[in-house]
Design a protein around this motif. Structure first.
Motif, PDB file in Angstrom:
ATOM      1  N   ASN A   1       0.826  -1.214   0.000  1.00 47.56           N
ATOM      2  CA  ASN A   1       0.000   0.000   0.000  1.00 47.56           C
ATOM      3  C   ASN A   1       0.858   1.261   0.000  1.00 47.56           C
ATOM      4  N   LYS A   2       1.870   1.292   0.854  1.00 49.73           N
ATOM      5  CA  LYS A   2       2.757   2.466   0.907  1.00 49.73           C
ATOM      6  C   LYS A   2       3.535   2.614  -0.395  1.00 49.73           C
ATOM      7  N   ARG A   3       4.058   1.516  -0.910  1.00 52.37           N
ATOM      8  CA  ARG A   3       4.886   1.567  -2.115  1.00 52.37           C
ATOM      9  C   ARG A   3       4.070   1.990  -3.330  1.00 52.37           C
ATOM     10  N   LEU A   4       2.855   1.476  -3.475  1.00 47.45           N
ATOM     11  CA  LEU A   4       2.020   1.848  -4.613  1.00 47.45           C
ATOM     12  C   LEU A   4       1.656   3.333  -4.578  1.00 47.45           C
ATOM     13  N   ASP A   5       1.534   3.905  -3.375  1.00 44.58           N
ATOM     14  CA  ASP A   5       1.233   5.336  -3.263  1.00 44.58           C
ATOM     15  C   ASP A   5       2.382   6.207  -3.747  1.00 44.58           C
ATOM     16  N   GLU A   6       3.610   5.749  -3.586  1.00 48.38           N
ATOM     17  CA  GLU A   6       4.756   6.591  -3.921  1.00 48.38           C
ATOM     18  C   GLU A   6       5.374   6.307  -5.289  1.00 48.38           C
ATOM     19  N   LEU A   7       4.886   5.289  -5.986  1.00 50.86           N
ATOM     20  CA  LEU A   7       5.456   4.941  -7.285  1.00 50.86           C
ATOM     21  C   LEU A   7       4.945   5.840  -8.403  1.00 50.86           C
ATOM     22  N   ASN A   8       5.822   6.101  -9.373  1.00 54.48           N
ATOM     23  CA  ASN A   8       5.463   6.845 -10.583  1.00 54.48           C
ATOM     24  C   ASN A   8       5.463   5.859 -11.736  1.00 54.48           C
TER      25      ASN A   8
END
Length: 166
Positions: A75-82
Motif C-alpha cells: 500500500n505504501k509503495r504503490l502510493d509513492e510509485l510513478n
C-alpha cells in the motif's frame, strides 16, 4: 543483543505499467483471497483450546503477520510509485523502460530491459535501474562502450541496440 535493523534504502520510485499491475494483483491476492482463508483457519484453531501447542493457530498467526506486513508495504509503495507509460523523447539513449542489447567481450549478446527495483527479475531479463549494470547503461547511446564493475572484476560491454517497444 538488539533486533534493530536500520531501514533499507528505498529504491527508485519508477515502475512500468506491467509492474504496477503485478503489484496490484499481489495486493488483491493477499488481502481478498489469502488473508480471509488464513483468518478462518486461525479462528477454527482458536476454538480447540490450548493455543500454546496448537500448530494451526501458531503458524496461522505467523502467516497473518507476514501477510499484513506485505500488505502495508505494498500500500505504501504503490502510493509513492510513478508509472512510466511512455518512451522518452530521445529514444537514441538508454533510459528507464529501454530494451538494451549488449555484446560482451567474448562476442555473446544479451538483451536486458531497464525496470524499477520492484519488478526486476533476472530470469525474465529485467534489470533494476538501481543495479550497477543499469546505472552504467543509463544515458548511453548505441555503439557506446560500457565498463561495469562486478565482483569478478571489470567487464566491458558494447551497446548494440536500444529500443522501447517489447
Amino acid at each position: 543483543m538488539s533486533r534493530y535493523r536500520p531501514p533499507r534504502k528505498r529504491g527508485s520510485p519508477y515502475i512500468t505499467p506491467e509492474g504496477e499491475q503485478a503489484l496490484r494483483e499481489e495486493l488483491h491476492q493477499l488481502w481478498k483471497v489469502e488473508r480471509p482463508v488464513v483468518t478462518q483457519t486461525v479462528h477454527e484453531a482458536a476454538k480447540n483450546g490450548d493455543r500454546s501447542e496448537n500448530g494451526d493457530y501458531i503458524y496461522g498467526k505467523r502467516r497473518l503477520r507476514e501477510i499484513d506486513s506485505r500488505v502495508r508495504f505494498l500500500n505504501k509503495r504503490l502510493d509513492e510509485l510513478n508509472v512510466v507509460d511512455r518512451a522518452p523523447q530521445d529514444t537514441s539513449k538508454v533510459y528507464f523502460g529501454a530494451w538494451v542489447t549488449l555484446e560482451a567481450e567474448d562476442g555473446s549478446e544479451k538483451t536486458w530491459r531497464i525496470v524499477g527495483p520492484d519488478e526486476f527479475d533476472l530470469a525474465l531479463d529485467k534489470l533494476s535501474m538501481d543495479s550497477p549494470m543499469a546505472r552504467a547503461l543509463l544515458g548511453k547511446r548505441c555503439d557506446d562502450e560500457v565498463t561495469v564493475n562486478s565482483p569478478s572484476g571489470e567487464q566491458l560491454y558494447h551497446i548494440v541496440d536500444i529500443h522501447y517497444s517489447p
